[in-house]
Structure formats: C-alpha cells, structure tokens
Design a protein around this motif. Structure first.
Motif, PDB file in Angstrom:
ATOM      1  N   ASN A   1      71.928 -97.142  54.575  1.00  0.00           N
ATOM      2  CA  ASN A   1      70.642 -97.701  55.296  1.00  0.00           C
ATOM      3  C   ASN A   1      70.283 -99.067  54.743  1.00  0.00           C
ATOM      4  N   LEU A   2      70.744 -99.230  53.534  1.00  0.00           N
ATOM      5  CA  LEU A   2      70.036-100.537  52.875  1.00  0.00           C
ATOM      6  C   LEU A   2      70.977-101.863  53.450  1.00  0.00           C
ATOM      7  N   PRO A   3      72.310-101.793  53.526  1.00  0.00           N
ATOM      8  CA  PRO A   3      73.081-102.599  54.078  1.00  0.00           C
ATOM      9  C   PRO A   3      72.706-102.897  55.460  1.00  0.00           C
ATOM     10  N   LYS A   4      72.597-101.812  56.340  1.00  0.00           N
ATOM     11  CA  LYS A   4      72.262-102.189  57.870  1.00  0.00           C
ATOM     12  C   LYS A   4      70.625-102.763  57.887  1.00  0.00           C
ATOM     13  N   LEU A   5      69.761-102.316  57.084  1.00  0.00           N
ATOM     14  CA  LEU A   5      68.623-102.948  56.924  1.00  0.00           C
ATOM     15  C   LEU A   5      68.684-104.323  56.644  1.00  0.00           C
ATOM     16  N   LEU A   6      69.119-104.706  55.525  1.00  0.00           N
ATOM     17  CA  LEU A   6      69.288-105.963  54.686  1.00  0.00           C
ATOM     18  C   LEU A   6      69.815-106.966  55.866  1.00  0.00           C
ATOM     19  N   SER A   7      70.824-106.452  56.608  1.00  0.00           N
ATOM     20  CA  SER A   7      71.733-107.497  57.163  1.00  0.00           C
ATOM     21  C   SER A   7      70.737-107.904  58.173  1.00  0.00           C
ATOM     22  N   GLY A   8      69.843-107.045  58.825  1.00  0.00           N
ATOM     23  CA  GLY A   8      68.879-107.516  60.066  1.00  0.00           C
ATOM     24  C   GLY A   8      67.727-108.320  59.712  1.00  0.00           C
ATOM     25  N   LEU A   9      67.457-108.406  58.492  1.00  0.00           N
ATOM     26  CA  LEU A   9      66.275-109.064  58.249  1.00  0.00           C
ATOM     27  C   LEU A   9      66.324-110.245  57.659  1.00  0.00           C
ATOM     28  N   GLU A  10      65.387-111.226  57.799  1.00  0.00           N
ATOM     29  CA  GLU A  10      65.600-112.695  57.310  1.00  0.00           C
ATOM     30  C   GLU A  10      65.149-112.614  55.794  1.00  0.00           C
ATOM     31  N   ARG A  11      63.897-111.849  55.476  1.00  0.00           N
ATOM     32  CA  ARG A  11      63.581-111.583  54.074  1.00  0.00           C
ATOM     33  C   ARG A  11      62.861-110.357  53.775  1.00  0.00           C
ATOM     34  N   VAL A  12      62.877-110.215  52.609  1.00  0.00           N
ATOM     35  CA  VAL A  12      61.971-108.794  52.229  1.00  0.00           C
ATOM     36  C   VAL A  12      60.891-109.617  51.192  1.00  0.00           C
ATOM     37  N   ASP A  13      59.717-109.305  51.707  1.00  0.00           N
ATOM     38  CA  ASP A  13      58.681-109.888  50.806  1.00  0.00           C
ATOM     39  C   ASP A  13      58.193-108.700  49.600  1.00  0.00           C
ATOM     40  N   LEU A  14      58.275-107.565  50.126  1.00  0.00           N
ATOM     41  CA  LEU A  14      58.071-106.696  48.833  1.00  0.00           C
ATOM     42  C   LEU A  14      59.070-105.441  49.090  1.00  0.00           C
ATOM     43  N   PHE A  15      59.515-105.062  47.880  1.00  0.00           N
ATOM     44  CA  PHE A  15      60.689-103.778  47.664  1.00  0.00           C
ATOM     45  C   PHE A  15      60.159-102.820  46.843  1.00  0.00           C
ATOM     46  N   SER A  16      60.158-101.408  47.151  1.00  0.00           N
ATOM     47  CA  SER A  16      59.811-100.453  46.431  1.00  0.00           C
ATOM     48  C   SER A  16      60.891 -99.645  46.269  1.00  0.00           C
ATOM     49  N   TYR A  17      61.485 -99.355  45.112  1.00  0.00           N
ATOM     50  CA  TYR A  17      62.587 -98.456  44.731  1.00  0.00           C
ATOM     51  C   TYR A  17      61.937 -97.382  44.431  1.00  0.00           C
ATOM     52  N   ASP A  18      62.031 -96.153  45.066  1.00  0.00           N
ATOM     53  CA  ASP A  18      61.955 -95.047  44.476  1.00  0.00           C
ATOM     54  C   ASP A  18      62.995 -93.886  45.025  1.00  0.00           C
ATOM     55  N   SER A  19      64.324 -94.290  44.601  1.00  0.00           N
ATOM     56  CA  SER A  19      65.342 -93.075  45.065  1.00  0.00           C
ATOM     57  C   SER A  19      65.695 -92.729  43.781  1.00  0.00           C
ATOM     58  N   ASP A  20      67.171 -92.207  43.824  1.00  0.00           N
ATOM     59  CA  ASP A  20      67.889 -91.592  42.886  1.00  0.00           C
ATOM     60  C   ASP A  20      67.708 -92.528  41.577  1.00  0.00           C
ATOM     61  N   LYS A  21      67.518 -92.232  40.536  1.00  0.00           N
ATOM     62  CA  LYS A  21      67.295 -93.129  39.400  1.00  0.00           C
ATOM     63  C   LYS A  21      68.669 -92.761  38.469  1.00  0.00           C
ATOM     64  N   SER A  22      69.428 -92.157  38.815  1.00  0.00           N
ATOM     65  CA  SER A  22      70.683 -92.130  37.999  1.00  0.00           C
ATOM     66  C   SER A  22      71.668 -93.472  38.212  1.00  0.00           C
ATOM     67  N   VAL A  23      72.615 -93.755  37.284  1.00  0.00           N
ATOM     68  CA  VAL A  23      73.446 -94.673  37.423  1.00  0.00           C
ATOM     69  C   VAL A  23      74.195 -94.638  38.865  1.00  0.00           C
ATOM     70  N   GLN A  24      74.697 -93.392  39.058  1.00  0.00           N
ATOM     71  CA  GLN A  24      75.483 -93.610  40.533  1.00  0.00           C
ATOM     72  C   GLN A  24      74.484 -93.762  41.482  1.00  0.00           C
ATOM     73  N   GLY A  25      73.280 -93.113  41.439  1.00  0.00           N
ATOM     74  CA  GLY A  25      72.430 -93.492  42.478  1.00  0.00           C
ATOM     75  C   GLY A  25      71.800 -94.922  42.793  1.00  0.00           C
ATOM     76  N   ARG A  26      71.873 -95.571  41.664  1.00  0.00           N
ATOM     77  CA  ARG A  26      71.685 -97.062  41.868  1.00  0.00           C
ATOM     78  C   ARG A  26      72.825 -98.049  42.104  1.00  0.00           C
ATOM     79  N   ASN A  27      73.892 -97.531  42.054  1.00  0.00           N
ATOM     80  CA  ASN A  27      74.997 -98.172  42.509  1.00  0.00           C
ATOM     81  C   ASN A  27      75.262 -98.507  43.844  1.00  0.00           C
TER      82      ASN A  27
END
Length: 172
Positions: free
Chosen positions: A146-172
């Motif tokens: 999702n993130l590459p798809k979203l970010l490639s279509g957005l000019e900018r992000v004004d606020l980002f909230s990360y509340d996904s998997d907090k493990s090292v694998q989840g953040r990579n």
C-alpha cells in the motif's frame, strides 16, 4: 545495553528527567479549550465504540491516541494525512471527523485485515461513520504494497501516523 557506557546512559536518563514534559499537561497549557475538546471527542468515540465492539466478540487493535490525532488535524489543518494500521478505525474516525469539522483534507489509510477472522474485510474501519467516508481512501493489501502505491500518487504528506507492526520486520 551491553557495551553502552553506564556514565553515558546515566547522562541520557538525567537529560530525559529534566527535559520531558507530560503531553497532556503541555497541551492543556498551550491550548486548554482545544485540548479539552479533543479529549472529550476521544472519550465519546471510545464510549460509542465499546458497545459495538463488545457485541461483535472479536478483538481488534486499540484506540491509538485518538485525542492527539483529532487535535493535531484540527489545529494543523493538513491537506493530506497518511496512516498505517486501521483495525476497527478509531484513529481513522478521529482524523476524518476533524477533517470534516475543518471542511478540508483527505486521509489515506493502509491496513492488512486480520486473516484469523472470518470475512476479515468487514472489520477494517468499521467505526468510521458513513458521513465522513468521502474524505477517505482505504487500501487493504498491507503496508509493503500500500505505501509505495499511495506515496507514488501523492505530491506531499502533511501528517503521517504509523500504527502498524512495530517489529523490525514490520517496519522494514
């Protein structure tokens, strides 16, 4: 930590003790009315959600810091917000409600439904009211897709909230 000098660790702890401020106290001093309104909204959202979630007999993710998210969106008036980790949709609803009040902004959310549940898609964002869904784009293929798809279509992000998997694998 092993190999980390105790003197340096003590110095960091001392700095933290002297420098840290309680978020609730900070915002209460900076903007008492705004912060009280955001906390009241968060309590209302949690109370209204409790019965719905309890009746479903499923365990989903928690409520994040909905008061802070609601407050930040009201005050910063971001045009574009991206969040990861929707689950039941506490944070999504808080952000979208603030955007509705502002009359401004769009939320892009990334989630991966709980595959342990039957028909998991029905639970993602179930707390998000239909009245605010017009400001919302929800993708359910997981952050890596999702993130590459979203970010490639957005000019900018004004606020980002990360509340996904907090493990090292989840953040990579």
């Amino acid at each position: 930590r092993q190999g980390f000098p105790q003197q340096r660790m003590d110095s960091y702890r001392s700095w933290l003790d002297e420098s840290c401020v309680d978020l609730d106290q900070l915002l209460e001093r900076a903007d008492p009315d705004g912060w009280r309104q955001a906390r009241a909204y968060a309590e209302q959202l949690k109370a209204s959600a409790a019965g719905r979630l309890e009746a479903m007999s499923v365990t989903l993710g928690g409520a994040a810091h909905v008061a802070l998210l609601h407050y930040l969106v009201l005050r910063l008036r971001p045009e574009t917000v991206v969040e990861t980790g929707v689950a039941a949709g506490f944070s999504s609803q808080a952000i979208l409600q603030a955007m509705s009040i502002n009359g401004y902004g769009h939320l892009y959310s990334s989630d991966l439904p709980y595959m342990r549940l039957n028909d998991p898609d029905q639970y993602v964002g179930l707390l998000v009211e239909s009245a605010v869904r017009d400001r919302w784009t929800l993708l359910k293929d997981g952050d890596r897709a999702n993130l590459p798809k979203l970010l490639s279509g957005l000019e900018r992000v004004d606020l980002f909230s990360y509340d996904s998997d907090k493990s090292v694998q989840g953040r990579n």
